[in-house]
Design a protein around this motif. Structure first.
Motif, mmCIF file in Angstrom:
data_model
loop_
_atom_site.group_PDB
_atom_site.id
_atom_site.type_symbol
_atom_site.label_atom_id
_atom_site.label_comp_id
_atom_site.label_asym_id
_atom_site.label_seq_id
_atom_site.Cartn_x
_atom_site.Cartn_y
_atom_site.Cartn_z
ATOM 1 N N GLY A 212 9.856 40.234 -2.971
ATOM 2 C CA GLY A 212 9.860 39.702 -1.613
ATOM 3 C C GLY A 212 9.138 40.541 -0.581
ATOM 4 O O GLY A 212 9.196 40.244 0.617
ATOM 5 N N PHE A 213 8.424 41.578 -1.016
ATOM 6 C CA PHE A 213 7.662 42.412 -0.092
ATOM 7 C C PHE A 213 6.280 41.812 0.162
ATOM 8 O O PHE A 213 5.691 41.154 -0.708
ATOM 9 N N THR A 214 5.749 42.071 1.336
ATOM 10 C CA THR A 214 4.338 41.869 1.620
ATOM 11 C C THR A 214 3.652 43.205 1.382
ATOM 12 O O THR A 214 4.005 44.208 2.012
ATOM 13 N N VAL A 237 1.766 50.169 1.013
ATOM 14 C CA VAL A 237 2.749 49.903 2.056
ATOM 15 C C VAL A 237 3.346 48.526 1.785
ATOM 16 O O VAL A 237 2.653 47.509 1.879
ATOM 17 N N ALA A 238 4.617 48.503 1.401
ATOM 18 C CA ALA A 238 5.319 47.257 1.099
ATOM 19 C C ALA A 238 6.274 46.949 2.246
ATOM 20 O O ALA A 238 7.205 47.717 2.507
ATOM 21 N N ARG A 239 6.014 45.825 2.912
ATOM 22 C CA ARG A 239 6.792 45.474 4.098
ATOM 23 C C ARG A 239 7.846 44.422 3.768
ATOM 24 O O ARG A 239 7.584 43.475 3.033
ATOM 25 N N ASN A 240 9.015 44.614 4.337
ATOM 26 C CA ASN A 240 10.128 43.723 4.064
ATOM 27 C C ASN A 240 9.840 42.291 4.490
ATOM 28 O O ASN A 240 10.327 41.350 3.885
ATOM 29 N N ASP A 241 9.070 42.104 5.529
ATOM 30 C CA ASP A 241 8.704 40.757 5.966
ATOM 31 C C ASP A 241 7.474 40.855 6.844
ATOM 32 O O ASP A 241 6.982 41.931 7.147
ATOM 33 N N GLY A 242 6.938 39.708 7.248
ATOM 34 C CA GLY A 242 5.844 39.709 8.204
ATOM 35 C C GLY A 242 4.489 39.712 7.560
ATOM 36 O O GLY A 242 4.325 39.828 6.350
ATOM 37 N N ALA A 243 3.474 39.605 8.393
ATOM 38 C CA ALA A 243 2.086 39.534 7.944
ATOM 39 C C ALA A 243 1.499 40.927 7.803
ATOM 40 O O ALA A 243 2.018 41.897 8.359
#
Length: 257
Positions: A212-214, A237-243
């Protein structure tokens, strides 16, 4: 070995024949005098690359060892820095060398990265050189736990470096190390899980996205480029949500592992 302050060959052999946890307990007093400790230029490069993505409030150093990662985290996080590791010996060294007083406040937790005891506690998690201790089948659980530990919008970041080509002696050194460890683990229990070439970056990125990471890749420019023009060092860099952030590239289709 590794200089007068580093471990001897006999000490390394005893470590390798132990469990991972006990082996690192034994190595802890001399760990900072080995090549296994992440070099300061890598720590500084990661902090520099992450700074524009902040500000961050609370940070976690995953598999923190003797606490080297607390220094870049302290530059990035305003309130707290936490290190987690399952080696009591490593954490004892970290407590002695890193003062708890802040800001940010620094604390240490003994625990297993595959079963993190945190929920929504951090907006930044970093890890340096820990992936060799995880088998491919453990990644889904690891990344699910990391995502649970992050707040919405939080990031998990770690540096990666281009592997040596088969024409480079380092390729055969790392491949030989992995082969020796596989033989050791086939003959002795408990296993000592530490492989340099077991996980491919492409597979790691796929598992992050599946969790579920971006996922984004950022160049670490201070380490130059290979002959084919590809960067030697990159930051995942793995982001929890967002673009994706401006100036970053999504991981899909951009990885050669």
């Amino acid at each position: 070995m590794f200089g007068p302050e580093g471990p001897t060959l006999r000490e390394l052999a005893v470590q390798a024949l132990s469990s991972v946890e006990h082996g690192y307990d034994l190595l802890a007093p001399k760990f900072d005098h080995t090549p296994f400790r992440t070099p300061d230029p890598v720590l500084d490069a990661v902090a520099e690359a992450l700074a524009p993505l902040g500000p961050f409030t609370d940070g976690l150093d995953l598999c923190c060892g003797t606490g080297a990662g607390s220094r870049p985290l302290a530059r990035l996080c305003r309130r707290s820095v936490t290190g987690i590791d399952f080696s009591a010996g490593m954490l004892d060294v970290a407590r002695r060398r890193v003062p708890p007083a802040g800001p940010p406040r620094v604390s240490w937790v003994r625990g297993d990265a595959r079963a993190l005891p945190f929920t929504g506690a951090f907006d930044l998690v970093v890890s340096f050189g820990a992936f060799g201790h995880f088998l491919p089948g453990e990644l889904p659980g690891l990344f699910a736990g990391l995502r649970a530990a992050l707040r919405p919008g939080g990031r998990f970041a770690f540096p990666v470096f281009a592997p040596p080509r088969p024409t480079h002696p380092g390729f055969w050194l790392l491949s030989g190390f992995d082969a020796v460890m596989r033989v050791r683990n086939a003959l002795r229990r408990p296993p000592f899980v530490m492989y340099y070439r077991a996980l491919r970056l492409g597979a790691v990125l796929e598992e992050l996205e599946r969790a579920g990471f971006t996922v984004e890749l950022r160049v670490l420019p201070g380490f130059g480029r290979r002959a084919d023009g590809s960067p030697r060092g990159r930051l995942v860099v793995a982001r929890n949500d967002g673009a994706p952030e401006p100036g970053a590239h999504t991981a899909a289709g951009r990885v050669n592992s």
